[in-house]
Motif scaffolding. Structure first.
Motif, PDB file in Angstrom:
ATOM      1  N   ALA A  94       0.828  -1.206   0.000  1.00  0.00           N
ATOM      2  CA  ALA A  94       0.000   0.000   0.000  1.00  0.00           C
ATOM      3  C   ALA A  94       0.858   1.251   0.000  1.00  0.00           C
ATOM      4  CB  ALA A  94      -0.931  -0.010   1.211  1.00  0.00           C
ATOM      5  N   HIS A 152      -3.843  -8.534  -3.178  1.00  0.00           N
ATOM      6  CA  HIS A 152      -3.972  -7.235  -2.504  1.00  0.00           C
ATOM      7  C   HIS A 152      -4.973  -6.271  -3.142  1.00  0.00           C
ATOM      8  CE1 HIS A 152      -0.617  -8.551  -0.247  1.00  0.00           C
ATOM      9  NE2 HIS A 152       0.349  -7.946  -0.886  1.00  0.00           N
ATOM     10  N   ASP A 185       1.948   1.781  -3.429  1.00  0.00           N
ATOM     11  CA  ASP A 185       0.805   2.149  -4.261  1.00  0.00           C
ATOM     12  C   ASP A 185       0.397   3.601  -4.054  1.00  0.00           C
ATOM     13  OD1 ASP A 185      -1.536   1.497  -5.967  1.00  0.00           O
ATOM     14  OD2 ASP A 185      -2.666   1.776  -4.113  1.00  0.00           O
ATOM     15  N   LEU A 189      -6.077  -2.767  -1.406  1.00  0.00           N
ATOM     16  CA  LEU A 189      -5.483  -1.486  -1.787  1.00  0.00           C
ATOM     17  C   LEU A 189      -6.546  -0.467  -2.170  1.00  0.00           C
ATOM     18  CD1 LEU A 189      -2.443  -2.777  -3.881  1.00  0.00           C
ATOM     19  CD2 LEU A 189      -2.428  -1.905  -1.538  1.00  0.00           C
TER      20      LEU A 189
END
Length: 354
Positions: free
Chosen positions: A150, A338, A153, A342
């Motif tokens: 994360a 994920h 990201d 996310l």
């Protein structure tokens, strides 16, 4: 300083980490780094080499590829190159202290900690988000940490908040007690509350739910870190009169209402305490009682609870009122797992400042 690899760095030589590095292309970082180290003629040149390679590693990792963010190449490449730096024998005199400073520079620059800066101006809402390295790697050396993914990201993400624009800067913390003992959280975050509008720490939690940790306790419960070391006892928090408990100042109710998705987001108020009168630890569903001693925060008694404690303590001591708190994200182990997590983390961050 010993010049042998750490247990964490030795683990990077296992077949699965090597496969991850080869598939990602991050395996090419080692020979390039080694060549540039060999070319260094003095300490300033070494400083520049370490800084540039570490920053490049972070920048490349934060560029999300077609398959989504993968925190594992950054983690394993950092260890491989750290071991190379630890064993380096330069052609000039390098003291143990100077090598230690280079290793610290390597850590902070390759984790995004050195890049937690924001553009000037009133149009920006500034948000800091942090994650963690993978852990439990002896059981599963190929695992990912969704909180670290994360962080990769979200780094640089912008979104509209009314007539202003929110901008996110991120970092990834090690799963090592010694770094927390040395004040890495304070080094990374203490100077941010003067400008940030929210500081949110993330870690991997239990399956199928987000936990918004309301209470954080000043206690280490003996968990083993990525170096195989354990800590038990009160958090050695800096400064006088550190409290037993700190509380999240994030808008928890608003986040629960707005950050809907595949997984429920739950305001977790449960703690384990020793009551003020003493006795055995007891679980309290609605937070600590007055005068009690912490044994588990909402986020447990490991490093996730500790970063939550340190973050919220720093926020309480800051001159500005900055929302700060911790979110445990659903437990997933591979990057391909994920995606839903996310997307919902983005909704949580937006709700925290919206």
């Amino acid at each position: 300083m010993h010049h042998h690899p750490t247990p964490e760095e030795e683990r990077a030589g296992l077949p699965e980490p090597r496969r991850i590095l080869a598939r990602s292309g991050f395996g090419a970082a080692e020979p390039l780094f080694a060549a540039d180290l060999r070319a260094c003629q003095d300490l300033p040149q070494a400083w520049g080499t370490v800084s540039s390679h570490a920053s490049r590693l972070w920048t490349e990792a934060a560029r999300t590829g077609p398959g989504g963010p993968d925190d594992r190449p950054l983690y394993w490449a950092r260890l491989v190159l750290a071991a190379r730096l630890r064993a380096w024998r330069p052609g000039f005199e390098l003291s143990d202290r100077e090598r230690g400073e280079l290793l610290h520079l390597w850590e902070t620059s390759s984790r995004g900690i050195s890049d937690l800066d924001f553009p000037p101006g009133d149009r920006w809402i500034r948000v800091v988000v942090t994650g963690f390295d993978p852990f439990h790697l002896d059981e599963d050396p190929g695992c990912s940490n969704p909180s670290g993914a994360a962080a990769l990201d979200l780094n640089g993400w912008t979104f509209a908040v009314g007539e202003r624009t929110a901008i996110v800067r991120t970092a990834v913390f090690p799963v090592r007690w010694a770094d927390f003992d040395a004040g890495l959280v304070e080094e990374a975050l203490a100077g941010r509350y003067a400008r940030a509008d929210a500081v949110i720490t993330l870690s991997r939690g239990r399956p199928e739910r987000f936990d918004l940790e309301v209470w954080n306790g000043s206690w280490r419960g003996g968990g083993t870190d990525n170096l195989g070391r354990a800590r038990t006892g009160r958090v050695p928090a800096p400064g006088p009169d550190a409290p037993e408990w700190t509380r999240s100042s994030l808008p928890v109710e608003r986040i629960v209402e707005r950050a809907r998705g595949r997984f429920p987001a739950v305001a977790n108020t449960e703690v384990t305490e020793v009551p003020a009168g003493g006795g055995d630890p007891v679980v309290r569903a609605q937070g600590p009682s007055p005068g009690s001693a912490a044994r588990r925060g909402g986020g447990g008694d490991y490093l996730s609870n500790e970063i939550a404690y340190r973050n919220t303590l720093l926020s309480e001591r800051a001159e500005r009122d900055v929302p700060a708190g911790h979110v445990h994200v659903p437990r997933t182990r591979r990057p391909e797992e994920h995606a839903d997590t996310l997307a919902q983390i983005r909704a949580i961050v937006a709700a925290a400042v919206g």
